[in-house]
Design a protein around this motif. Structure first.
Motif, PDB file in Angstrom:
ATOM      1  N   LYS A 195      18.472 -11.738  48.442  1.00  0.00           N
ATOM      2  CA  LYS A 195      17.788 -10.858  49.379  1.00  0.00           C
ATOM      3  C   LYS A 195      17.307 -11.635  50.601  1.00  0.00           C
ATOM      4  O   LYS A 195      17.309 -12.875  50.630  1.00  0.00           O
ATOM      5  CB  LYS A 195      16.591 -10.186  48.713  1.00  0.00           C
ATOM      6  CG  LYS A 195      15.431 -11.144  48.435  1.00  0.00           C
ATOM      7  CD  LYS A 195      14.202 -10.415  47.966  1.00  0.00           C
ATOM      8  CE  LYS A 195      13.021 -11.375  47.752  1.00  0.00           C
ATOM      9  NZ  LYS A 195      12.554 -12.015  49.011  1.00  0.00           N
ATOM     10  N   ASP A 222      13.982 -10.699  53.275  1.00  0.00           N
ATOM     11  CA  ASP A 222      12.989  -9.777  53.819  1.00  0.00           C
ATOM     12  C   ASP A 222      12.075 -10.516  54.787  1.00  0.00           C
ATOM     13  O   ASP A 222      12.369 -11.644  55.190  1.00  0.00           O
ATOM     14  CB  ASP A 222      12.195  -9.096  52.705  1.00  0.00           C
ATOM     15  CG  ASP A 222      11.456 -10.095  51.807  1.00  0.00           C
ATOM     16  OD1 ASP A 222      11.330 -11.286  52.195  1.00  0.00           O
ATOM     17  OD2 ASP A 222      10.999  -9.691  50.717  1.00  0.00           O
ATOM     18  N   GLU A 259       9.253 -11.911  54.369  1.00  0.00           N
ATOM     19  CA  GLU A 259       8.710 -13.161  53.832  1.00  0.00           C
ATOM     20  C   GLU A 259       9.751 -14.272  53.903  1.00  0.00           C
ATOM     21  O   GLU A 259       9.421 -15.426  54.237  1.00  0.00           O
ATOM     22  CB  GLU A 259       8.234 -12.946  52.391  1.00  0.00           C
ATOM     23  CG  GLU A 259       7.043 -12.008  52.278  1.00  0.00           C
ATOM     24  CD  GLU A 259       6.474 -11.951  50.866  1.00  0.00           C
ATOM     25  OE1 GLU A 259       6.727 -12.894  50.076  1.00  0.00           O
ATOM     26  OE2 GLU A 259       5.775 -10.961  50.552  1.00  0.00           O
ATOM     27  N   GLU A 283      16.564  -5.111  52.945  1.00  0.00           N
ATOM     28  CA  GLU A 283      15.209  -5.541  52.581  1.00  0.00           C
ATOM     29  C   GLU A 283      14.409  -5.930  53.825  1.00  0.00           C
ATOM     30  O   GLU A 283      13.208  -5.654  53.915  1.00  0.00           O
ATOM     31  CB  GLU A 283      15.239  -6.731  51.615  1.00  0.00           C
ATOM     32  CG  GLU A 283      16.191  -6.589  50.449  1.00  0.00           C
ATOM     33  CD  GLU A 283      17.597  -7.037  50.800  1.00  0.00           C
ATOM     34  OE1 GLU A 283      18.560  -6.426  50.301  1.00  0.00           O
ATOM     35  OE2 GLU A 283      17.741  -7.984  51.587  1.00  0.00           O
ATOM     36  N   SER A 321      11.193  -3.725  54.901  1.00  0.00           N
ATOM     37  CA  SER A 321       9.906  -4.429  54.820  1.00  0.00           C
ATOM     38  C   SER A 321       9.265  -4.563  56.198  1.00  0.00           C
ATOM     39  O   SER A 321       8.038  -4.578  56.315  1.00  0.00           O
ATOM     40  CB  SER A 321      10.080  -5.804  54.172  1.00  0.00           C
ATOM     41  OG  SER A 321      10.955  -6.629  54.924  1.00  0.00           O
ATOM     42  N   THR A 322      10.073  -4.661  57.259  1.00  0.00           N
ATOM     43  CA  THR A 322       9.527  -4.705  58.610  1.00  0.00           C
ATOM     44  C   THR A 322       8.818  -3.400  58.940  1.00  0.00           C
ATOM     45  O   THR A 322       7.689  -3.396  59.443  1.00  0.00           O
ATOM     46  CB  THR A 322      10.638  -4.973  59.645  1.00  0.00           C
ATOM     47  OG1 THR A 322      11.209  -6.259  59.414  1.00  0.00           O
ATOM     48  CG2 THR A 322      10.083  -4.929  61.065  1.00  0.00           C
ATOM     49  N   GLU A 370       7.728  -1.092  56.784  1.00  0.00           N
ATOM     50  CA  GLU A 370       6.623  -0.824  55.868  1.00  0.00           C
ATOM     51  C   GLU A 370       5.433  -1.739  56.102  1.00  0.00           C
ATOM     52  O   GLU A 370       4.277  -1.282  56.113  1.00  0.00           O
ATOM     53  CB  GLU A 370       7.108  -0.964  54.426  1.00  0.00           C
ATOM     54  CG  GLU A 370       6.045  -0.634  53.396  1.00  0.00           C
ATOM     55  CD  GLU A 370       6.583  -0.668  51.983  1.00  0.00           C
ATOM     56  OE1 GLU A 370       5.964  -0.042  51.093  1.00  0.00           O
ATOM     57  OE2 GLU A 370       7.634  -1.316  51.746  1.00  0.00           O
ATOM     58  N   ARG A 371       5.681  -3.031  56.322  1.00  0.00           N
ATOM     59  CA  ARG A 371       4.586  -3.995  56.359  1.00  0.00           C
ATOM     60  C   ARG A 371       4.086  -4.308  57.764  1.00  0.00           C
ATOM     61  O   ARG A 371       2.886  -4.526  57.963  1.00  0.00           O
ATOM     62  CB  ARG A 371       5.014  -5.280  55.638  1.00  0.00           C
ATOM     63  CG  ARG A 371       5.408  -5.031  54.190  1.00  0.00           C
ATOM     64  CD  ARG A 371       5.808  -6.306  53.476  1.00  0.00           C
ATOM     65  NE  ARG A 371       4.723  -7.270  53.405  1.00  0.00           N
ATOM     66  CZ  ARG A 371       4.801  -8.440  52.780  1.00  0.00           C
ATOM     67  NH1 ARG A 371       5.933  -8.770  52.154  1.00  0.00           N
ATOM     68  NH2 ARG A 371       3.775  -9.270  52.760  1.00  0.00           N
TER      69      ARG A 371
END
Length: 429
Positions: free
Chosen positions: A151, A153, A155, A306, A310-311, A313-314
């Motif tokens: 993956k 993301d 992080e 991912e 994630s970009t 959402e976070r």
């Protein structure tokens, strides 16, 4: 939508349009038709030429094409591209200037992973090379990355930047453009706690969504309107059998391109109609302004699913950077721990993607950084592209960024600050 068939269908549509353009050009250019000149055939050939070029560029990674520049001794300085660090999802590349002996400002340009290749920063690189030793994050097209690579993301993106900064050393000056601005800030904060000696010397954030809610745009409004389930269902697809990343979930570049174009549909339509007319009149050239812009603009890449999800959402929905609650591998990253890295924000007054206020929000998060190490600039009349690659960048923003870097060099052998941009160029090696 999470099926290979939908991905292959989209590619088939693109391929068909490219074929239609090529066919129209070939038919209209048939030698026998020249005996009976017909304006409609000339227009048909022009439409075919523009259409074929347009759809062909969508699956091509542009070359960097960095030209040589003249050094202080009057000799051409050739530029070669070398890979410093290779990774599954991206490489750290170095633009090595042959024959250069004087130390220059070490600059890491953090390119966005937002649908376009790092070559979008070509003009930025060209403008910095006479005065800087330039490194760039060169992200890979997700469709070419095997599923076995795992993956990627937000992080993982942050940890890639951490590895690059550790490799380059503490004399590095980071310039993050657009999407990676919040993650470059997070990577610096991560190092502030984990490895303070590896922190960069300065951090310049250009048009980035540090706090998307500070000044809403169509981009941030879209992020609030849709749910994560809707995004995953309608935006995520699996790479088809044609590419090495077969089966990988991605946010396709062609979908991203469609959203880009829809934001300014009338402008793009008029640009292509005018280009077709210029080609028909034999007034267009291979490297004219239209081709130069759209060859880059239309070249899109897929993002790992991912990373895209994630970009949204976070960074946008959860505002984890803006609220200073972002974490990496379960460990909170405290932006307030940055105490000695000079930070400058740059915004465009007419930026309709990362509106003024979104980027400067970073300075309020730097509670441990003295005011003397904070700076900001809002460029009047500049849009999103102009603040890092246009006339505003070349004439106004670039000199300010270089002056900021010099002012925070710490007297460790960096070039002396030069107020006049023309004098600075004349002193370049």
């Amino acid at each position: 939508m999470r099926y290979m068939a939908s991905y292959d269908l989209m590619e088939s549509i693109r391929n068909t349009n490219q074929w239609l353009g090529a066919s129209a050009l070939a038919i209209a250019s048939y030698p026998a038709f020249s005996m009976f000149p017909n304006p409609s055939l000339e227009w048909m050939a022009a439409w075919g030429e523009v259409t074929e070029r347009t759809f062909a560029r969508m699956v091509m990674k542009p070359d960097w094409n960095i030209p040589p520049f003249v050094g202080a001794n009057g000799q051409d300085r050739l530029v070669s591209i070398e890979k410093e660090i290779e990774g599954a999802f991206g490489d750290l590349i170095h633009f090595r200037v042959q024959g250069r002996t004087e130390p220059k400002r070490k600059v890491l340009l953090v390119a966005p992973m937002s649908g376009h290749y790092a070559t979008l920063l070509r003009s930025t690189v060209i403008s910095l090379l006479p005065d800087c030793d330039v490194y760039v994050t060169d992200w890979h097209n997700a469709r070419d990355i095997p599923v076995s690579a795992g993956k990627f993301d937000v992080e993982d993106y942050t940890l890639y930047l951490v590895d690059y900064l550790r490799h380059l050393g503490p004399d590095t000056n980071v310039v993050a453009v657009c999407q990676p601005a919040p993650l470059a800030l997070a990577a610096t904060a991560y190092l502030a706690e984990e490895d303070p000696a590896a922190q960069p010397r300065s951090l310049t954030l250009i048009g980035g969504p540090i706090d998307p809610d500070a000044n809403s745009t169509d981009v941030t409004d879209f992020g609030r309107r849709v749910t994560m389930g809707q995004l995953e269902h309608f935006m995520i697809q699996r790479v088809g059998f044609k590419y090495a990343g077969v089966g990988r979930k991605v946010y396709p570049g062609l979908l991203q391109l469609a959203s880009f174009i829809s934001m300014n549909n009338d402008t793009h339509r008029e640009a292509f109609v005018e280009q077709i007319n210029r080609v028909a009149r034999k007034a267009a050239q291979e490297h004219d302004r239209h081709n130069k812009f759209y060859d880059e603009y239309l070249a899109v890449m897929d993002m790992p699913a991912e990373f895209y999800l994630s970009t949204v959402e976070r960074i946008f929905k959860g505002r984890e950077i803006a609220r200073n609650v972002f974490s990496v591998n379960g460990r909170k990253v405290d932006i307030g721990k940055i105490t000695n890295v000079a930070v400058k924000t740059v915004e465009g007054a007419k930026d309709d993607i990362s509106a003024p206020g979104q980027c400067i929000a970073a300075l309020d998060l730097l509670t441990g950084l003295p005011q003397s190490k904070k700076a900001s600039h809002v460029e009047p009349d500049a849009g999103h592209y102009g603040i890092f690659a246009g006339r505003s960048w070349r004439e106004n923003i670039r000199p300010l960024v270089l002056d900021f870097i010099d002012a925070n060099s710490g007297g460790s052998g960096a070039p002396k600050q030069v107020k006049n941009a023309a004098n600075r160029n004349a002193k370049s090696a």
